[in-house]
Design an enzyme around this catalytic site. Structure first.
Site, PDB file in Angstrom:
ATOM      1  N   LYS A 226       0.842  -1.199   0.000  1.00 32.14           N
ATOM      2  CA  LYS A 226       0.000   0.000   0.000  1.00 32.14           C
ATOM      3  C   LYS A 226       0.878   1.251   0.000  1.00 32.14           C
ATOM      4  O   LYS A 226       0.603   2.218  -0.713  1.00 32.14           O
ATOM      5  CB  LYS A 226      -0.929  -0.003   1.225  1.00 32.14           C
ATOM      6  CG  LYS A 226      -2.029  -1.045   1.112  1.00 32.14           C
ATOM      7  CD  LYS A 226      -2.788  -1.250   2.414  1.00 32.14           C
ATOM      8  CE  LYS A 226      -3.768  -2.408   2.289  1.00 32.14           C
ATOM      9  NZ  LYS A 226      -4.412  -2.774   3.550  1.00 32.14           N
TER      10      LYS A 226
ATOM     11  N   GLN B  59      -4.396  -1.666   9.774  1.00 32.76           N
ATOM     12  CA  GLN B  59      -4.262  -2.963   9.114  1.00 32.76           C
ATOM     13  C   GLN B  59      -4.826  -4.073  10.009  1.00 32.76           C
ATOM     14  O   GLN B  59      -4.474  -4.183  11.176  1.00 32.76           O
ATOM     15  CB  GLN B  59      -2.772  -3.220   8.794  1.00 32.76           C
ATOM     16  CG  GLN B  59      -2.526  -4.473   7.996  1.00 32.76           C
ATOM     17  CD  GLN B  59      -3.130  -4.443   6.594  1.00 32.76           C
ATOM     18  OE1 GLN B  59      -3.070  -3.439   5.897  1.00 32.76           O
ATOM     19  NE2 GLN B  59      -3.755  -5.529   6.183  1.00 32.76           N
TER      20      GLN B  59
ATOM     21  N   ASP C  37     -10.890   2.910   4.440  1.00 29.81           N
ATOM     22  CA  ASP C  37     -11.169   1.476   4.305  1.00 29.81           C
ATOM     23  C   ASP C  37     -12.673   1.215   4.273  1.00 29.81           C
ATOM     24  O   ASP C  37     -13.105   0.128   3.902  1.00 29.81           O
ATOM     25  CB  ASP C  37     -10.570   0.714   5.510  1.00 29.81           C
ATOM     26  CG  ASP C  37      -9.330  -0.086   5.120  1.00 29.81           C
ATOM     27  OD1 ASP C  37      -9.126  -0.304   3.904  1.00 29.81           O
ATOM     28  OD2 ASP C  37      -8.581  -0.485   6.027  1.00 29.81           O
TER      29      ASP C  37
END
Ligand code: NAD
Length: 284
Positions: A51, A95, A118
């Site tokens: 990412k 994460q 997200d």
């Protein structure tokens, strides 16, 4: 059979994002994504690296906050609150998975929904369900964009989603429903998944089990989207679909790697850009 090439589409999207970020930079806006990684999970570390590299390619600043496995929930919550207030940060991503002693839901609910790139905050999940504008989780959004690029409409079609997680299966099912599909969602308790897949025009597999979808389970000409990522004993990356047998029977299929994976990265970048634009608008 045609391949749904997420690698090429992902690169094209990244080029567009790069251009748009250059324009924002001219107005002194520097899109910034904060990524929090807790613990030493190797796949998580590699996703974070991917990412961050993608951010670098398009000109998004990425701030990586690595924290030890024994980080307390309180410390993590404080860090998120700090990032929520930081005007230079447009996107915050924690994460997953988090270590057992941390309440994941509490963490996700602490992220400012306006920085939740997200799309895992319940507010953004709710907006997705009712079709309002918000942040849509990257993987399902990437899947929808991939279908769109190949002019594959799900409107009025039978779609089966295998896997019902909050981050992939459920939001994908909502997007498909909003796009006019008839959607069945299968999961670990589904007695006979093939009863559903045999009737499906589109099958989306997001489970994490090698060889889960076989040729006998699909109808001729179906569209197959393989979201699974698995590592074989030999170290190769494969999906959940028995590709060699399913591919000759279907009309379109995503390869693994090179299908949904690159689309997930591209749409995360899109979400970060969207957040930076929203903040720029609010500052005017
Ligand atoms: P998860 O473990 O949270 O959920 C798995 C789902 O599969 C559950 O709903 C479970 O009930 C269902 N399931 C398990 N065994 C089943 C079976 N035998 N039959 C039917 N359903 C079954 O996983 P997740 O986070 O949703 O990820 C799923 C897969 O997608 C994993 O392989 C993951 O690595 C991959 N993934 C890929 C991307 C990408 O960018 N391509 C992004 C996220 C996740």
């Amino acid at each position: 059979m045609k391949l749904l090439d997420g690698k090429t589409l992902g690169s094209t999207i990244e080029e567009q994002i790069k251009q748009e970020i250059r324009e924002l930079n001219q107005n002194f806006i520097y899109p910034t994504l904060a990524v929090i990684l807790v613990g030493n999970d190797a796949p998580s570390a590699s996703y974070v690296k991917m990412k961050s590299k993608a951010c670098e390619r398009v000109g998004i600043n990425s701030l990586i906050f690595g924290m030890p496995e024994n980080t307390s929930e309180e410390f993590l919550l404080q860090k998120i609150e700090e990032l929520n207030k930081d005007l230079k940060v447009h996107g915050i991503l924690v994460q997953l998975p988090l270590p057992q002693h941390i309440n994941t839901q509490k963490i996700l609910e602490t992220i400012d929904p306006q920085k939740d790139v997200d799309g895992f905050h319940p507010l953004n999940m709710g907006k997705l369900m009712v079709g309002l504008d918000g942040f849509i989780p990257a993987t399902p959004l990437g899947v929808m964009q991939l279908l769109e690029a190949y002019h594959l409409s799900v409107r009025g079609k039978n779609c089966v989603v295998i896997g019902a997680s909050n981050i992939v299966g459920k939001p994908l099912a909502s997007l498909l429903l909003n796009a006019g599909a008839t959607v069945s969602v299968c999961h670990i308790l589904t007695k006979d998944v093939s009863l559903f897949t045999k009737e499906a025009d589109f099958v989306f597999v997001a489970v994490g089990k090698i060889g889960l979808l076989t040729a006998e389970m699909i109808k001729e000409g179906a569209v197959i989207v393989d979201i699974g990522i698995n590592r074989t004993n030999e170290g190769a990356i494969v999906g959940d679909v028995e590709f060699d047998f399913v591919a000759p029977k279907c009309s379109f299929i995503t390869p693994v790697p090179g299908g949904v994976g690159p689309m997930t990265i591209a749409t995360l970048l899109q979400n970060t850009l969207k957040s930076a634009r929203n903040f720029a608008k609010d500052m005017k």
